[in-house]
Enzyme design. Structure first.
Site, PDB file in Angstrom:
ATOM      1  CG  HIS A  12       2.641  15.715 -23.197  1.00 44.02           C
ATOM      2  ND1 HIS A  12       3.380  16.881 -23.255  1.00 44.02           N
ATOM      3  CD2 HIS A  12       3.398  14.813 -22.501  1.00 44.02           C
ATOM      4  CE1 HIS A  12       4.537  16.686 -22.614  1.00 44.02           C
ATOM      5  NE2 HIS A  12       4.565  15.460 -22.149  1.00 44.02           N
ATOM      6  CD  GLU A  43      -2.890  17.146 -15.357  1.00 43.68           C
ATOM      7  OE1 GLU A  43      -3.609  16.838 -16.317  1.00 43.68           O
ATOM      8  OE2 GLU A  43      -1.717  16.751 -15.224  1.00 43.68           O
ATOM      9  CG  ASN A  46      -0.521  17.203 -19.607  1.00 47.09           C
ATOM     10  OD1 ASN A  46       0.370  16.402 -19.345  1.00 47.09           O
ATOM     11  ND2 ASN A  46      -1.567  17.383 -18.814  1.00 47.09           N
ATOM     12  CG  HIS A  62       0.324  11.058 -25.084  1.00 47.80           C
ATOM     13  ND1 HIS A  62      -0.267  11.293 -23.860  1.00 47.80           N
ATOM     14  CD2 HIS A  62       1.661  11.057 -24.849  1.00 47.80           C
ATOM     15  CE1 HIS A  62       0.676  11.437 -22.937  1.00 47.80           C
ATOM     16  NE2 HIS A  62       1.848  11.301 -23.515  1.00 47.80           N
ATOM     17  NE  ARG A 110       1.765  17.239 -12.458  1.00 48.90           N
ATOM     18  CZ  ARG A 110       2.410  16.442 -11.624  1.00 48.90           C
ATOM     19  NH1 ARG A 110       2.159  16.497 -10.325  1.00 48.90           N
ATOM     20  NH2 ARG A 110       3.307  15.574 -12.068  1.00 48.90           N
ATOM     21  CG  HIS A 129       7.210  10.876 -24.331  1.00 44.26           C
ATOM     22  ND1 HIS A 129       5.834  10.959 -24.466  1.00 44.26           N
ATOM     23  CD2 HIS A 129       7.539  11.813 -23.400  1.00 44.26           C
ATOM     24  CE1 HIS A 129       5.353  11.895 -23.657  1.00 44.26           C
ATOM     25  NE2 HIS A 129       6.368  12.425 -23.005  1.00 44.26           N
ATOM     26  CE  LYS A 182       0.410  14.353 -14.336  1.00 42.40           C
ATOM     27  NZ  LYS A 182       0.049  14.893 -15.670  1.00 42.40           N
ATOM     28  CD  GLU A 221       8.547  16.557 -21.973  1.00 44.21           C
ATOM     29  OE1 GLU A 221       8.049  17.605 -21.518  1.00 44.21           O
ATOM     30  OE2 GLU A 221       7.875  15.538 -22.235  1.00 44.21           O
ATOM     31  CE  LYS A 273       6.730  17.540 -13.939  1.00 43.93           C
ATOM     32  NZ  LYS A 273       6.935  16.290 -14.686  1.00 43.93           N
ATOM     33  NE  ARG A 303      -4.216  -1.862   1.871  1.00 42.07           N
ATOM     34  CZ  ARG A 303      -4.312  -2.958   2.643  1.00 42.07           C
ATOM     35  NH1 ARG A 303      -3.437  -3.158   3.617  1.00 42.07           N
ATOM     36  NH2 ARG A 303      -5.273  -3.822   2.431  1.00 42.07           N
TER      37      ARG A 303
END
Length: 369
Positions: A249, A237, A246, A253, A242, A267, A143, A185, A227, A121
């Site tokens: 992206h 987010e 992206n 993506h 935040r 990427h 993330k 980036e 960042k 957990r």
């Protein structure tokens, strides 16, 4: 050494940036470890370059390192390798207050961070990113995720590291293509809300890619600080702040999905082309000048990143690319927020974008010569 604080409420940590920090990883990590052994997760490429150095650094502070070496590449961010990693961590008798070390690029960081979030957990982990993309982006902010047949990063968790160590010298071991992909980036932070930094990129991007250590250290520290500021304001987010991270992206993506999440398109390359497409779509919508949009495209092209869809050799239409976006994890009540621009350094979240218009725009871009 540059030390950038990431002021997450309840889970603050530091990003330490210095040439040669990999050789002293054990010294930096020791205060975070409860035992005299540590579980380290990496991939085959990174192990070949850095296993001996990192093992020696932990040996020097009396910590035995146990290693799991996974295959390199995006396909490792999968259910199969997540299960393998979790089983290995349990075999290592990792406890909730232990810290796992993720040594590698974004794939290893994402996979290890997600495993850390679910083992017993939730246990701790330390990020030691070895690619430019991971150093300036994926290692910071918490993330973590794996990919599934439905899309990229659709299964994951927010799980902050306890420490991040970034060594610019690690970039010397990378193929130029990988450094370029990470540089996308870096440019992103200028386009979001820092026009002067975009100008710095225009002036210094070539030096960074050629191996200039000072340029690399400046880019990493500036990107991480940018960042950290955004993540601290909107960790999960929720507030929409935040989401600015992206930029590029959503288009990127979709391109990664169309190319099968393979080495055909890295990427960072997808993000670079995605930012060009976001700029050109913004200009098409009358939001930013065509001159600014083409300035973005010129810089992306100048550093050797893809700036047109033609370069990918796709055999699809705009509708198919737009359909990939329907699986985006940012979908909300049937609508997909887009990051668009009013100018360089003026990115905003648009919630009223019609995917039919996006498909028509992409058809135009596919036909661009």
């Amino acid at each position: 050494m540059a030390v950038i604080p990431v002021a997450i409420a309840g889970a603050p940590y530091e990003v330490r940036i210095e040439a040669g920090v990999l050789a002293r990883a054990g010294e930096h990590c020791r205060p975070f470890l409860r035992k005299d052994r540590v579980a380290i997760v990496t991939d085959e490429h990174v192990a070949a370059e850095w296993r001996e150095t990192v093992t020696a650094s932990f040996d020097s502070v009396g910590v035995r390192s146990e290693w799991l070496v996974l295959p390199a590449g995006e396909s490792t961010k999968s259910w199969e390798h997540l299960a393998r990693l979790v089983d290995w961590l349990l075999e290592q008798e990792v406890e909730r207050k232990d810290r796992i070390v993720a040594l590698g690029g974004g794939v290893i960081g994402d996979l290890t961070g997600f495993a850390a979030s679910i083992v017993k957990r939730g246990c701790g982990f330390i990020q030691i990113p070895t690619t430019l993309l991971a150093q300036v982006d994926s290692s910071v902010g918490g993330k973590t995720a794996i990919n599934t047949p439905a899309g990229k990063n659709l299964v994951g968790a927010f799980h902050q590291p306890a420490l991040v160590l970034a060594d610019p010298l690690a970039l010397d071991t990378l193929p130029l293509r990988d450094v370029r992909a990470g540089y996308a980036e870096v440019v992103k932070y200028g386009l979001i809300d820092d026009a002067p930094f975009f100008e710095w990129c225009e002036a210094n991007g070539a030096k960074l890619l050629a191996g200039d250590l000072a340029a690399r250290e400046t880019a990493i520290a500036h990107s991480v600080a940018a960042k950290a500021r955004i993540v601290a304001a909107d960790e999960k987010e929720i507030a929409g702040i935040r989401a600015l991270l992206n930029l590029g992206h959503t288009f990127g993506h979709a391109l990664e999905a169309e190319t099968g999440f393979t080495d055909r398109l890295h990427h960072g390359e997808g993000v670079a082309l995605g930012m060009v497409l976001a700029a050109r779509f913004s200009a098409r919508q009358g939001l930013m000048s065509r001159q600014d949009a083409e300035r973005v495209a010129r810089h992306v092209e100048a550093v050797g990143l893809p700036a047109t869809l033609r370069e990918l050799g796709l055999s699809c239409d705009g509708r198919r690319l737009a359909d990939h976006m329907l699986h985006d994890k940012k979908m909300d009540a049937g609508t997909l927020p887009f990051l668009l621009m009013r100018g360089i350094g003026q990115t905003f979240l648009a919630k009223d974008v019609d995917l039919t218009e996006v498909a028509a725009f992409l058809d135009e871009e596919l036909a661009r010569t």
